[in-house]
Scaffold this active site. Structure first.
Site, PDB file in Angstrom:
ATOM      1  CD  GLU A 276      -3.257  -0.690   2.068  1.00  0.00           C
ATOM      2  OE1 GLU A 276      -3.065   0.083   3.023  1.00  0.00           O
ATOM      3  OE2 GLU A 276      -4.323  -1.314   1.929  1.00  0.00           O
ATOM      4  CG  HIS A 297       9.973 -29.210  -0.010  1.00  0.00           C
ATOM      5  ND1 HIS A 297      10.684 -30.328  -0.366  1.00  0.00           N
ATOM      6  CD2 HIS A 297      10.628 -28.679   1.063  1.00  0.00           C
ATOM      7  CE1 HIS A 297      11.709 -30.481   0.465  1.00  0.00           C
ATOM      8  NE2 HIS A 297      11.703 -29.481   1.337  1.00  0.00           N
ATOM      9  CE  LYS A 411     -12.076  -0.058   0.565  1.00  0.00           C
ATOM     10  NZ  LYS A 411     -11.683   0.954   1.531  1.00  0.00           N
TER      11      LYS A 411
HETATM   12  O1  LIG Z   1      -9.711   0.467   9.430  1.00  0.00           O
HETATM   13  P1  LIG Z   1     -10.484   0.605   8.185  1.00  0.00           P
HETATM   14  O2  LIG Z   1     -10.854   2.018   7.908  1.00  0.00           O
HETATM   15  O3  LIG Z   1     -11.712  -0.284   8.200  1.00  0.00           O
HETATM   16  O4  LIG Z   1      -9.590   0.174   6.968  1.00  0.00           O
HETATM   17  C1  LIG Z   1      -9.038  -1.098   6.829  1.00  0.00           C
HETATM   18  C2  LIG Z   1      -7.995  -1.128   5.769  1.00  0.00           C
HETATM   19  O5  LIG Z   1      -8.544  -0.700   4.558  1.00  0.00           O
HETATM   20  C3  LIG Z   1      -7.639   0.156   3.872  1.00  0.00           C
HETATM   21  O6  LIG Z   1      -8.073   1.442   4.004  1.00  0.00           O
HETATM   22  C4  LIG Z   1      -7.575  -0.171   2.452  1.00  0.00           C
HETATM   23  O7  LIG Z   1      -7.271  -1.516   2.284  1.00  0.00           O
HETATM   24  C5  LIG Z   1      -6.331  -0.055   4.597  1.00  0.00           C
HETATM   25  O8  LIG Z   1      -5.420   0.953   4.428  1.00  0.00           O
HETATM   26  C6  LIG Z   1      -6.809  -0.226   5.986  1.00  0.00           C
HETATM   27  O9  LIG Z   1      -5.821  -0.763   6.765  1.00  0.00           O
END
Ligand SMILES: O=P(O)(O)OC[C@H]1O[C@](O)(CO)[C@@H](O)[C@@H]1O
Length: 423
Positions: A276, A297, A411
């Protein structure tokens, strides 16, 4: 902790020194992009002591009334907790009163329905963790788990068993927690999800499981003392420089390697941290991991002889909590008597050394991180090392290491398919 390099051609490393030190300055002076997410740097000494005490009290309460704490979260609200939890527990004989179980880190209906079944005859509490408070995976899981908890204990007692870790003032989870008067803990505004294990995100579930969070904070503090020194001998800066040098040489996959199964989730935490932070603007070193000797393996073949675009970072542990010595067998039908008198950790170490020699022969540069042992303190130190490393490395690469805009795309597409209003 020590850093070692084998078959990393360091001839050119000096030309990366200034760039690495400049990137370090950008990080420490808070003058780069994403500088509003650097609260983790001073967090080992600058944290809310009142909240820290409240975390210990909540952990005590959970210990008094629960056998299970369901930790609901994903990404940074999950991986750091799981990493420390697994690394610090016994493989088979856990002495913990409260078992941590995870939910909301994927969307499997089967997983959640089996979990709800499992919990029926258990005493349990919930810790719902979401910085944004709007992440779909934990939100769905929490909806089901909250309903089941309320059914089991009644709405009033359920409120005493739900702990919400979220934004200080905004978001759906914060609103819900306020409306239901759950005890809340804060994910600080200036600490991104993947850096948040040092906050209540990690501290509450870990303390509830009986881990020593004072030792954990001490480890971060030691990491801060060591890895915020401006020097090219600072291993975190050196690590960032070497990775960038290797990447510019076409080695754009980094394999984090361990030889102890309980470190598996440390690698999962590390993957989020580096992916990220660096994977943007068409750049970045792709982070993957292997658990050896198991994976020798399976993907070992690819590392040895596949496309030469990778390097390895091996975590070596010097001291183990327990070990076994191989005995002489009078029949020696398995032919293992040549190992009689040797410990398994010695054999494992030779596997690691032999693999390094083999991979170096196969032209895979090898970075070694040597840790004394695995406990709350040493893991926190390792976390801090990797965090400074990624800040420096990201700035060297020319990206903002502290955002993750790309995660929104899946998303948006998923919401469109699901018919979420506004998509
Ligand atoms: O704590 P939240 O806002 O639910 O986000 C969970 C995760 O989703 C993200 O925003 C995107 O994967 C991450 O950076 C974060 O750790």
């Amino acid at each position: 902790m020590k850093l070692d390099f084998t078959n990393v051609n360091l001839d050119k490393i000096d030309s990366y020194e200034n760039k690495a030190l400049d990137a370090f300055d950008t990080l420490m002076n808070k003058s780069g992009e994403g500088n509003d997410f650097l609260g983790w740097i001073e967090r080992p000494v600058d944290y809310d002591k009142e909240e820290f005490d409240r975390i210990k009290k909540a952990a005590k309460k959970i210990n008094e009334n629960s056998d299970v704490l369901v930790s609901i979260g994903i990404g940074g609200s999950y991986l750091g907790i799981k990493a420390v939890d697994v690394a610090c527990d016994s493989y088979f004989n856990s002495k913990r009163k409260v078992k941590l179980i995870y939910a909301g880190n994927q969307i499997s209906g089967q997983y959640l329905s089996e979990l709800l079944d499992y919990l029926k005859d258990k005493d349990y509490s919930l810790n719902v963790i979401s910085k944004s408070g709007t992440t779909t995976e934990p939100a769905i899981a929490f909806r089901f788990l909250k309903e089941a908890l309320e059914e089991k204990y009644g709405k009033e007692e359920a409120k005493e068993r739900i702990f919400a870790t979220t934004d200080r003032q905004k978001g759906a989870l914060k609103d819900l927690a306020d409306a239901e008067s759950y005890e809340t803990f804060v994910v600080p505004d200036d600490i991104g999800g993947r850096f948040s294990v040092i906050s209540a995100v990690g501290l509450l579930p870990l303390a509830a499981a009986g881990l020593d969070i004072d030792k954990f904070m001490e480890g971060f503090k030691e990491g801060m003392d060591e890895y915020t020194q401006k020097s090219f001998d600072n291993p975190a800066i050196k690590y960032a420089a070497v990775r960038n040098m290797l990447a510019e040489d076409g080695k754009d996959i980094e394999v984090l390697v361990n030889y102890e199964a309980k470190l598996k989730y440390i690698a999962e935490w590390w993957k989020q941290l580096y992916a990220e932070s660096e994977g943007k603007d068409g750049k970045g070193i792709f982070p993957v991991s292997v658990n050896n000797t198991t994976d020798l393996h399976s993907v070992g073949q690819m590392i040895q002889e596949g496309k030469r675009n990778l390097f390895e970072t091996v975590i070596e542990i010097d001291n183990q909590e327990s070990d076994l010595t191989i005995k002489e067998d009078k029949d020696n039908l398995d032919g293992l008597n040549y190992l009689a008198g040797k410990t398994m950790s010695f054999v494992n170490k030779q596997a690691m050394e032999g693999t390094t020699i083999a991979h170096v022969k196969g032209n895979v540069p090898n970075i070694r991180i040597i840790m004394d042992k695995v406990d709350e303190k040493e893991i926190a130190k390792l976390f801090y090392f990797f965090e400074i490393g990624v800040g420096v490395s990201g700035y060297m690469l020319g990206v903002n290491p502290f955002n993750q805009p790309g995660v929104e795309e899946y998303k948006a597409q998923m919401f469109k398919l699901l018919g979420k209003p506004g998509y």
